[in-house]
Structures are given as structure tokens and as C-alpha cells.
Design a protein around this motif. Structure first.
Motif, PDB file in Angstrom:
ATOM      1  N   ARG A 204       0.830  -1.277   0.125  1.00 35.03           N
ATOM      2  CA  ARG A 204      -0.405   0.035   0.141  1.00 35.03           C
ATOM      3  C   ARG A 204       1.059   0.835   0.043  1.00 35.03           C
ATOM      4  NH1 ARG A 204      -3.622  -2.370   3.647  1.00 35.03           N
ATOM      5  NH2 ARG A 204      -2.120  -1.506   5.522  1.00 35.03           N
ATOM      6  N   GLU A 205       1.893   0.877   0.704  1.00 31.71           N
ATOM      7  CA  GLU A 205       2.905   2.414   0.629  1.00 31.71           C
ATOM      8  C   GLU A 205       3.498   2.523  -0.798  1.00 31.71           C
ATOM      9  OE1 GLU A 205       7.602   3.060   2.765  1.00 31.71           O
ATOM     10  OE2 GLU A 205       5.798   2.242   4.100  1.00 31.71           O
ATOM     11  N   MET A 206       4.032   1.434  -1.128  1.00 28.60           N
ATOM     12  CA  MET A 206       4.630   1.445  -2.550  1.00 28.60           C
ATOM     13  C   MET A 206       3.901   2.194  -3.182  1.00 28.60           C
ATOM     14  SD  MET A 206       7.666   1.192  -1.613  1.00 28.60           S
ATOM     15  CE  MET A 206       8.403   1.591  -3.913  1.00 28.60           C
ATOM     16  N   LYS A 207       1.975   1.775  -3.556  1.00 24.17           N
ATOM     17  CA  LYS A 207       0.968   2.255  -4.476  1.00 24.17           C
ATOM     18  C   LYS A 207       0.922   3.089  -3.965  1.00 24.17           C
ATOM     19  CE  LYS A 207      -3.315   0.947  -5.321  1.00 24.17           C
ATOM     20  NZ  LYS A 207      -4.184   0.774  -5.619  1.00 24.17           N
ATOM     21  N   LYS A 208       1.259   4.374  -2.852  1.00 26.07           N
ATOM     22  CA  LYS A 208       1.012   5.583  -2.777  1.00 26.07           C
ATOM     23  C   LYS A 208       2.385   6.479  -3.403  1.00 26.07           C
ATOM     24  CE  LYS A 208       0.639   8.829   1.383  1.00 26.07           C
ATOM     25  NZ  LYS A 208       0.781   9.012   3.017  1.00 26.07           N
ATOM     26  N   TYR A 209       3.067   5.820  -2.758  1.00 29.18           N
ATOM     27  CA  TYR A 209       5.061   6.495  -3.284  1.00 29.18           C
ATOM     28  C   TYR A 209       4.750   6.433  -5.365  1.00 29.18           C
ATOM     29  CZ  TYR A 209       9.659   7.061  -3.828  1.00 29.18           C
ATOM     30  OH  TYR A 209      10.601   8.001  -3.942  1.00 29.18           O
ATOM     31  N   HIS A 210       4.529   4.947  -5.874  1.00 37.19           N
ATOM     32  CA  HIS A 210       4.014   5.543  -7.128  1.00 37.19           C
ATOM     33  C   HIS A 210       3.246   6.199  -7.544  1.00 37.19           C
ATOM     34  CE1 HIS A 210       5.022   3.349 -11.019  1.00 37.19           C
ATOM     35  NE2 HIS A 210       3.438   3.891 -11.201  1.00 37.19           N
ATOM     36  N   LEU A 211       1.891   5.822  -7.250  1.00 40.71           N
ATOM     37  CA  LEU A 211       0.949   7.320  -7.373  1.00 40.71           C
ATOM     38  C   LEU A 211       0.989   9.041  -7.222  1.00 40.71           C
ATOM     39  CD1 LEU A 211      -2.097   5.704  -6.310  1.00 40.71           C
ATOM     40  CD2 LEU A 211      -1.505   5.609  -8.823  1.00 40.71           C
ATOM     41  N   ALA A 212       2.231   9.194  -6.131  1.00 42.82           N
ATOM     42  CA  ALA A 212       2.824  10.530  -6.724  1.00 42.82           C
ATOM     43  C   ALA A 212       3.860  11.008  -7.147  1.00 42.82           C
ATOM     44  CB  ALA A 212       3.487  10.583  -4.796  1.00 42.82           C
ATOM     45  N   HIS A 213       4.221   9.625  -7.779  1.00 42.26           N
ATOM     46  CA  HIS A 213       5.333   9.743  -9.148  1.00 42.26           C
ATOM     47  C   HIS A 213       4.884  10.621  -9.949  1.00 42.26           C
ATOM     48  CE1 HIS A 213       7.823   9.062 -11.873  1.00 42.26           C
ATOM     49  NE2 HIS A 213       6.758   8.101 -12.480  1.00 42.26           N
ATOM     50  N   HIS A 214       3.114   9.768 -10.360  1.00 46.25           N
ATOM     51  CA  HIS A 214       2.846  10.005 -11.591  1.00 46.25           C
ATOM     52  C   HIS A 214       1.610  11.236 -11.233  1.00 46.25           C
ATOM     53  CE1 HIS A 214       2.510   6.956 -14.232  1.00 46.25           C
ATOM     54  NE2 HIS A 214       2.667   5.751 -13.168  1.00 46.25           N
ATOM     55  N   TYR A 215       1.366  11.701 -10.436  1.00 39.79           N
ATOM     56  CA  TYR A 215       0.038  13.180  -9.874  1.00 39.79           C
ATOM     57  C   TYR A 215       0.867  14.255  -8.782  1.00 39.79           C
ATOM     58  CZ  TYR A 215      -3.089   9.500 -11.800  1.00 39.79           C
ATOM     59  OH  TYR A 215      -3.205   8.551 -12.932  1.00 39.79           O
ATOM     60  N   LYS A 216       1.919  13.554  -8.657  1.00 42.32           N
ATOM     61  CA  LYS A 216       2.474  15.283  -7.383  1.00 42.32           C
ATOM     62  C   LYS A 216       4.120  15.511  -8.491  1.00 42.32           C
ATOM     63  CE  LYS A 216       0.031  14.197  -2.988  1.00 42.32           C
ATOM     64  NZ  LYS A 216       0.784  13.642  -1.829  1.00 42.32           N
ATOM     65  N   ASN A 217       4.757  14.723  -8.750  1.00 45.55           N
ATOM     66  CA  ASN A 217       6.112  15.161  -9.489  1.00 45.55           C
ATOM     67  C   ASN A 217       6.290  13.854 -10.115  1.00 45.55           C
ATOM     68  OD1 ASN A 217       8.472  15.800  -9.343  1.00 45.55           O
ATOM     69  ND2 ASN A 217       9.141  16.792  -8.235  1.00 45.55           N
ATOM     70  N   PHE A 218       6.902  13.843 -11.629  1.00 45.02           N
ATOM     71  CA  PHE A 218       6.884  13.033 -12.301  1.00 45.02           C
ATOM     72  C   PHE A 218       8.258  12.677 -12.281  1.00 45.02           C
ATOM     73  CE2 PHE A 218       5.914  16.638 -14.970  1.00 45.02           C
ATOM     74  CZ  PHE A 218       6.754  16.004 -15.854  1.00 45.02           C
ATOM     75  N   GLU A 219       9.054  13.538 -11.820  1.00 43.96           N
ATOM     76  CA  GLU A 219      10.611  13.707 -12.197  1.00 43.96           C
ATOM     77  C   GLU A 219      10.984  12.801 -10.866  1.00 43.96           C
ATOM     78  OE1 GLU A 219      11.780  18.128 -13.037  1.00 43.96           O
ATOM     79  OE2 GLU A 219      11.203  17.876 -14.921  1.00 43.96           O
ATOM     80  N   LEU A 220      10.456  12.740  -9.436  1.00 41.98           N
ATOM     81  CA  LEU A 220      11.043  11.690  -8.595  1.00 41.98           C
ATOM     82  C   LEU A 220      10.261  11.218  -8.208  1.00 41.98           C
ATOM     83  CD1 LEU A 220      11.452  14.527  -5.822  1.00 41.98           C
ATOM     84  CD2 LEU A 220      13.179  13.695  -7.792  1.00 41.98           C
ATOM     85  N   GLY A 221      10.526   9.966  -7.587  1.00 43.15           N
ATOM     86  CA  GLY A 221      10.275   9.141  -6.668  1.00 43.15           C
ATOM     87  C   GLY A 221       9.718   7.928  -7.831  1.00 43.15           C
ATOM     88  N   PHE A 222      11.207   7.088  -8.606  1.00 38.91           N
ATOM     89  CA  PHE A 222      10.788   6.336 -10.124  1.00 38.91           C
ATOM     90  C   PHE A 222      10.494   5.239  -9.455  1.00 38.91           C
ATOM     91  CE2 PHE A 222      12.602   9.711 -11.776  1.00 38.91           C
ATOM     92  CZ  PHE A 222      12.493   9.893 -12.767  1.00 38.91           C
ATOM     93  N   GLY A 223      10.531   4.799  -8.022  1.00 36.44           N
ATOM     94  CA  GLY A 223      10.269   3.132  -7.718  1.00 36.44           C
ATOM     95  C   GLY A 223       9.177   2.488  -7.888  1.00 36.44           C
ATOM     96  N   VAL A 224       8.930   1.238  -8.313  1.00 38.77           N
ATOM     97  CA  VAL A 224       7.326   0.421  -7.952  1.00 38.77           C
ATOM     98  C   VAL A 224       7.391  -0.273  -6.588  1.00 38.77           C
ATOM     99  CG1 VAL A 224       5.971  -0.898  -9.469  1.00 38.77           C
ATOM    100  CG2 VAL A 224       7.392   1.145 -10.450  1.00 38.77           C
ATOM    101  N   THR A 225       8.134  -1.499  -6.418  1.00 39.36           N
ATOM    102  CA  THR A 225       8.643  -2.160  -5.625  1.00 39.36           C
ATOM    103  C   THR A 225       9.460  -1.378  -4.656  1.00 39.36           C
ATOM    104  OG1 THR A 225      10.182  -3.403  -6.538  1.00 39.36           O
ATOM    105  CG2 THR A 225       7.917  -3.818  -7.437  1.00 39.36           C
ATOM    106  N   SER A 226      10.659  -0.734  -4.882  1.00 40.65           N
ATOM    107  CA  SER A 226      11.465  -0.421  -3.850  1.00 40.65           C
ATOM    108  C   SER A 226      11.780   1.029  -4.026  1.00 40.65           C
ATOM    109  CB  SER A 226      12.398  -1.414  -3.772  1.00 40.65           C
ATOM    110  OG  SER A 226      13.631  -0.719  -3.153  1.00 40.65           O
ATOM    111  N   LYS A 227      12.348   1.565  -3.134  1.00 42.11           N
ATOM    112  CA  LYS A 227      12.857   2.440  -2.611  1.00 42.11           C
ATOM    113  C   LYS A 227      13.849   2.982  -3.228  1.00 42.11           C
ATOM    114  CE  LYS A 227       9.626   5.360  -0.236  1.00 42.11           C
ATOM    115  NZ  LYS A 227       8.932   5.516   1.163  1.00 42.11           N
ATOM    116  N   MET A 228      14.383   2.242  -3.016  1.00 45.67           N
ATOM    117  CA  MET A 228      16.501   1.478  -3.344  1.00 45.67           C
ATOM    118  C   MET A 228      17.427   2.554  -3.950  1.00 45.67           C
ATOM    119  SD  MET A 228      18.878  -1.672  -3.745  1.00 45.67           S
ATOM    120  CE  MET A 228      17.933  -1.821  -5.111  1.00 45.67           C
ATOM    121  N   TRP A 229      16.851   2.455  -6.334  1.00 45.01           N
ATOM    122  CA  TRP A 229      17.304   3.835  -6.530  1.00 45.01           C
ATOM    123  C   TRP A 229      16.607   4.587  -6.716  1.00 45.01           C
ATOM    124  CZ3 TRP A 229      21.576   0.534  -8.684  1.00 45.01           C
ATOM    125  CH2 TRP A 229      21.632  -0.206  -8.686  1.00 45.01           C
TER     126      TRP A 229
END
Length: 92
Positions: free
Chosen positions: A57-82
């Protein structure tokens, strides 16, 4: 990708695989593509229609923020490692 589009693209991609690789490799490539599409579609369905574990759920929220808040950050879908490695972590 919708199943109809996948089906429409599968014919030219199958022809391309057979043009580029020997038959056994082309068949393996095609089988892999189909298997990964089915897995992707199952995961997509589960993300929308099941109760997810908290990490997912947390990663889904993170990925949706990438799409709808700032598409230049937050590329991780399954992990924030990269995102940490490349300094692209999206603050939520």
C-alpha cells in the motif's frame, strides 16, 4: 496495456522475434513476454481489487505520487532503493 492491444501487438512482435533470433530463442522470448504480461495483469488486478499488505500500500501511494505530484522523482515501484541511489526520492 489492455489485452486487445497486447493481442494486436503480439503478431508483429512474434514476427520480429523470429526475424532476430533462432527459432528456439524466439519461442522462448515470446513465451516469456506472454508469461510476464499475464503476471503483470494479475498484479494490476490485485492492486485495484484486493486488500494489500501495508508495504505494498505504501509503495502504491509512493508510485501514484510519482504520477500525480512530481513525475521527475519517485521512480520506484516495488522499492525505493534506486531512488536513494540516484537521489530521486519523492517526499510524501
Amino acid at each position: 496495456m489492455p489485452p486487445a492491444m497486447f493481442a494486436a501487438l503480439s503478431f508483429p512482435m512474434t514476427k520480429l522475434a523470429h526475424a532476430l533470433f533462432p527459432t528456439a530463442m524466439a519461442n522462448g522470448t515470446i513465451a516469456g513476454a506472454f508469461a510476464f504480461y499475464v503476471l503483470y495483469d494479475c498484479m494490476h488486478y490485485a492492486l485495484h481489487h484486493t486488500k494489500l499488505p501495508s508495504y505494498v500500500r505504501e509503495m502504491k501511494k509512493y508510485h501514484l505520487a510519482h504520477h500525480y505530484k512530481n513525475f521527475e522523482l519517485g521512480f520506484g515501484v516495488t522499492s525505493k532503493m534506486w531512488d536513494y541511489v540516484f537521489n530521486t526520492v519523492l517526499p510524501l
